[in-house]
Structure formats: C-alpha cells, structure tokens
Design a protein around this motif. Sequence first.
Motif, mmCIF file in Angstrom:
data_model
loop_
_atom_site.group_PDB
_atom_site.id
_atom_site.type_symbol
_atom_site.label_atom_id
_atom_site.label_comp_id
_atom_site.label_asym_id
_atom_site.label_seq_id
_atom_site.Cartn_x
_atom_site.Cartn_y
_atom_site.Cartn_z
ATOM 1 N N GLY A 167 0.932 -1.018 0.097
ATOM 2 C CA GLY A 167 -0.077 -0.104 0.018
ATOM 3 C C GLY A 167 0.849 1.241 0.048
ATOM 4 O O GLY A 167 2.340 1.288 -0.483
ATOM 5 N N ILE A 168 0.425 2.519 0.612
ATOM 6 C CA ILE A 168 1.139 3.558 0.544
ATOM 7 C C ILE A 168 1.447 4.075 1.864
ATOM 8 O O ILE A 168 0.474 4.110 2.831
ATOM 9 C CB ILE A 168 0.020 4.677 -0.155
ATOM 10 C CG1 ILE A 168 -0.217 4.403 -1.481
ATOM 11 C CG2 ILE A 168 0.890 6.029 -0.199
ATOM 12 C CD1 ILE A 168 0.825 4.116 -2.609
ATOM 13 N N MET A 169 2.612 4.246 2.052
ATOM 14 C CA MET A 169 3.067 4.562 3.607
ATOM 15 C C MET A 169 2.526 5.972 3.813
ATOM 16 O O MET A 169 2.425 6.850 2.963
ATOM 17 C CB MET A 169 4.636 4.415 3.614
ATOM 18 C CG MET A 169 5.062 3.093 3.419
ATOM 19 S SD MET A 169 4.739 1.929 4.540
ATOM 20 C CE MET A 169 5.949 2.710 5.794
ATOM 21 N N ALA A 170 2.537 6.274 5.124
ATOM 22 C CA ALA A 170 2.150 7.751 5.403
ATOM 23 C C ALA A 170 2.892 8.936 4.964
ATOM 24 O O ALA A 170 2.558 9.947 4.427
ATOM 25 C CB ALA A 170 1.577 7.814 6.787
ATOM 26 N N ASN A 171 4.191 8.466 5.129
ATOM 27 C CA ASN A 171 5.268 9.550 4.855
ATOM 28 C C ASN A 171 5.189 9.922 3.179
ATOM 29 O O ASN A 171 5.508 11.204 2.956
ATOM 30 C CB ASN A 171 6.573 9.047 5.149
ATOM 31 C CG ASN A 171 6.948 7.845 4.453
ATOM 32 O OD1 ASN A 171 6.197 6.793 4.837
ATOM 33 N ND2 ASN A 171 7.914 7.610 3.743
ATOM 34 N N ILE A 172 4.669 8.985 2.365
ATOM 35 C CA ILE A 172 4.638 9.299 1.094
ATOM 36 C C ILE A 172 3.134 9.895 0.689
ATOM 37 O O ILE A 172 3.006 10.736 -0.099
ATOM 38 C CB ILE A 172 4.755 7.957 0.208
ATOM 39 C CG1 ILE A 172 6.305 7.799 0.140
ATOM 40 C CG2 ILE A 172 4.575 8.208 -1.087
ATOM 41 C CD1 ILE A 172 7.273 8.729 -0.297
ATOM 42 N N ALA A 173 2.001 9.496 1.408
ATOM 43 C CA ALA A 173 0.819 9.818 1.299
ATOM 44 C C ALA A 173 0.696 11.462 1.525
ATOM 45 O O ALA A 173 0.060 12.133 0.805
ATOM 46 C CB ALA A 173 -0.187 9.042 2.038
ATOM 47 N N ILE A 174 1.336 11.691 2.741
ATOM 48 C CA ILE A 174 1.347 13.209 2.941
ATOM 49 C C ILE A 174 2.025 14.088 2.129
ATOM 50 O O ILE A 174 1.520 15.113 1.772
ATOM 51 C CB ILE A 174 2.013 13.450 4.409
ATOM 52 C CG1 ILE A 174 1.233 12.760 5.526
ATOM 53 C CG2 ILE A 174 2.367 14.792 4.623
ATOM 54 C CD1 ILE A 174 1.878 12.556 6.754
ATOM 55 N N HIS A 175 3.188 13.740 1.472
ATOM 56 C CA HIS A 175 3.773 14.297 0.146
ATOM 57 C C HIS A 175 2.776 14.520 -0.910
ATOM 58 O O HIS A 175 2.697 15.442 -1.247
ATOM 59 C CB HIS A 175 5.054 13.839 -0.271
ATOM 60 C CG HIS A 175 5.951 14.577 -1.275
ATOM 61 N ND1 HIS A 175 7.429 14.357 -1.188
ATOM 62 C CD2 HIS A 175 5.649 15.564 -1.897
ATOM 63 C CE1 HIS A 175 7.857 15.125 -1.808
ATOM 64 N NE2 HIS A 175 6.986 16.069 -2.424
ATOM 65 N N HIS A 176 2.184 13.503 -1.384
ATOM 66 C CA HIS A 176 1.240 13.477 -2.245
ATOM 67 C C HIS A 176 0.170 14.386 -2.111
ATOM 68 O O HIS A 176 -0.396 14.969 -2.950
ATOM 69 C CB HIS A 176 0.829 12.056 -2.603
ATOM 70 C CG HIS A 176 -0.291 12.194 -3.748
ATOM 71 N ND1 HIS A 176 0.123 11.881 -5.213
ATOM 72 C CD2 HIS A 176 -1.468 12.083 -3.843
ATOM 73 C CE1 HIS A 176 -0.867 11.859 -5.871
ATOM 74 N NE2 HIS A 176 -1.947 11.857 -5.101
ATOM 75 N N MET A 177 -0.325 14.543 -0.939
ATOM 76 C CA MET A 177 -1.775 15.152 -0.657
ATOM 77 C C MET A 177 -1.444 16.674 -0.693
ATOM 78 O O MET A 177 -1.999 17.353 -0.990
ATOM 79 C CB MET A 177 -2.412 14.611 0.662
ATOM 80 C CG MET A 177 -3.023 13.217 0.619
ATOM 81 S SD MET A 177 -3.722 12.976 2.133
ATOM 82 C CE MET A 177 -2.435 12.646 3.360
ATOM 83 N N LEU A 178 -0.042 16.985 -0.077
ATOM 84 C CA LEU A 178 0.160 18.340 -0.092
ATOM 85 C C LEU A 178 0.358 18.885 -1.578
ATOM 86 O O LEU A 178 0.240 20.179 -1.452
ATOM 87 C CB LEU A 178 1.602 18.544 0.865
ATOM 88 C CG LEU A 178 1.393 18.435 2.330
ATOM 89 C CD1 LEU A 178 2.909 18.245 2.905
ATOM 90 C CD2 LEU A 178 0.663 19.205 2.955
ATOM 91 N N GLU A 179 0.984 18.086 -2.464
ATOM 92 C CA GLU A 179 1.169 18.645 -3.666
ATOM 93 C C GLU A 179 0.052 18.709 -4.704
ATOM 94 O O GLU A 179 -0.218 19.453 -5.441
ATOM 95 C CB GLU A 179 2.301 17.613 -4.438
ATOM 96 C CG GLU A 179 3.717 17.983 -3.966
ATOM 97 C CD GLU A 179 4.589 17.244 -5.033
ATOM 98 O OE1 GLU A 179 5.633 17.355 -4.931
ATOM 99 O OE2 GLU A 179 3.988 16.264 -5.669
ATOM 100 N N ASN A 180 -1.202 18.022 -4.065
ATOM 101 C CA ASN A 180 -2.107 17.758 -5.007
ATOM 102 C C ASN A 180 -3.599 18.361 -4.561
ATOM 103 O O ASN A 180 -4.463 18.537 -5.532
ATOM 104 C CB ASN A 180 -2.485 16.399 -5.431
ATOM 105 C CG ASN A 180 -1.064 15.877 -6.254
ATOM 106 O OD1 ASN A 180 -1.282 15.995 -7.566
ATOM 107 N ND2 ASN A 180 -0.103 15.396 -5.755
#
Length: 334
Positions: A167-180
């Motif tokens: 799945g998607i780790m929180a540390n990567i999900a946060i980066h994706h959400m902040l950018e999009n």
Amino acid sequence: MQEIETYGSITDRAKHLSSYLLPELKSGYPPQYSEQIFDQIGDYEEVIKIHTPDLYQLAKSLADELNVDYRRIIAFEFTPMRFQTACQLIAIGGKHTKDGQPLLVKVQEWRNEDAGSLRLCYSKASQKLQHFGVTFHWPLLSRYGGINESGLAISNVSASFDHKDPGIMANIAIHHMLENFHTVQEAVEYLQNMPKVWGAVYLIMDKDSTIAKVEVHYKKTKVTYSTTGFEYVSLLYDDPEMLKFVSQDRYEGCYDLTVSRKKRMVQWLEENKGDITPDKINKLLQEHEHKMCVHDLEGLAICWAYILKPGQKKALVCQGRPCENEFKSIATEI
C-alpha cells in the motif's frame, strides 16, 4: 536543521535532491537491502505507480542522478522496511486561539540524538501546489507533516505497525496530498481510497478551522470531522472499532501514556480555550508530569516539534526537546 529546496520538473527536482544526497553516498545512503527484500517490493511498485505516480518517477530519476539501484530508494522511502516513530498531534481551531487563527501541532518522538537530522523541505513542483514539509535527513521524498499554499495542513501519528498487503506509506501519502489537494475533503477521500500499510491517525485541517481525523488500517478507515474545533491523538486509535486492530502488546505498552496525555489535554483546553497561543503550547509540550515530554519512550524521545499555521506563511519549529530548546519562526514558502 537544514533547508532543502526543490522546484520545477521531475528531472529538475531529482537534480536538486541529488545535490544534497551525493555527499551521503559514502556514509550509507541509500541503505543496502538484500535480494530477498528487493523481491518483495515489486508489488509495492505497482501500487505506488497508481496512487503516487509522480513521486515514483521522482524516486527513479533521483536514483539515476545518484547512479544507484532505484530499488534501494523505493524500499527505503515507500515500504515498511524503515524506522518506526511515535508522535503526538494536536489540531486547534481558531475559536480556541487568542488571534482566531487555527494551529496544527506535531511532536515527533524518535531518537533525541537525531534532532540534528531535521530537514525543512520547500517544494514547488511543476503544475503542483507549493508546499512546506518536515522530514529526516535521508528520506527527502518523505513528509512527516506539512502545509501547502492553499492552507491545507496535514500530519499523522503511528497507531499500528501491523500490515499485510502492499500500500501507500503515510510519509509518502502526506507528500502526495500536499502537492495535489486544496481541501480537507479531497485529502480525506484520497486516504479513504488508497491501500494502507501501517496503521495511522491523520489530522487534516484548513485555514477555516475544518478538522478531519482519519484513522486508517488496512482493514478499515474511520473518518471523523471535529465539531469542537479540537483534536488530540497519540500512539493509539481513538475509535473503539479501530482499537480492535491494535496488538495486545502495543495496546498495553501505550495505554497509560496515551490516557495520561489525553486527560491533560482536556484539562489544558478547558483552562486555555479562547486564549491559546504558541507560547502556551510551548509550555504544555515541556511538561514532564503529564508525560507530554518524555525522555525514554521505548528508547525514543522528542527529537523535534512544530506548529503550523494554516492560512499564514510562517510556522514555528523546535529542534530537539521543547524543554531544552526554543521554537523558532520560519517561513513556509520559498
């Protein structure tokens, strides 16, 4: 504490990141993994290509710039083959603060000696939202909280290290959400639909004091929008249904600490609501009596803390324990 700036295309950002990381190749970055570990990350690749495609391409471009096997970066940044942190997280709506502005507070509990590894990341990817994020020294694709130009602030605490499928780790999900994403609702929908790895609790808030608590596990996701303008989470889920997914060992190990902290938070809010300031938050985080500041949590301690201000262009960051160090004002835009 070091400031990291990246901007432009994926290729440009990879070049910027490599300039920070090239000196680290001789000191162990990125970590070496066995072929057995590499065999496990193939399924993760398929998931991250779908749910964080730009960050996947950024990782591959970074590997090219560093001339290393891209699987080493994927394993370190995007999979559970990494360190496990503890945390505290507080969302305070504007109706409780003295100046009427909302605040998101994160306390990162990790090895105190790693306080020097704090990195402040400023990113403006092409056709993406500019954002400010916080991370450790090497994992410069990770974000352990941050805020973007729309005033969307996000962070999380770990609640369970149980995992099953990729799945998607929180540390990567946060980066994706902040950018999009511009809104709390967009971020919530993303978390609901993405496949989960470790269990976590996210707090998401905006400049209008909308606060969403999203408790995630690979088996279930629980979303709660705050009606009080206040949320606090630390170490365990809040929802009884989610707590069923926590191992007995973790529950027993975290229960007393979590209860003590939450009891103090309720008392503190009653004492200060309508008059909360960053200075009062700073003093709260220095308290040892109520275990807001601990110096030995399963070998961990506070390594840094920050106060984000949705809708404003500044944050406060404390490198090291708040009982020993000061919060400093920093800009959240390049």
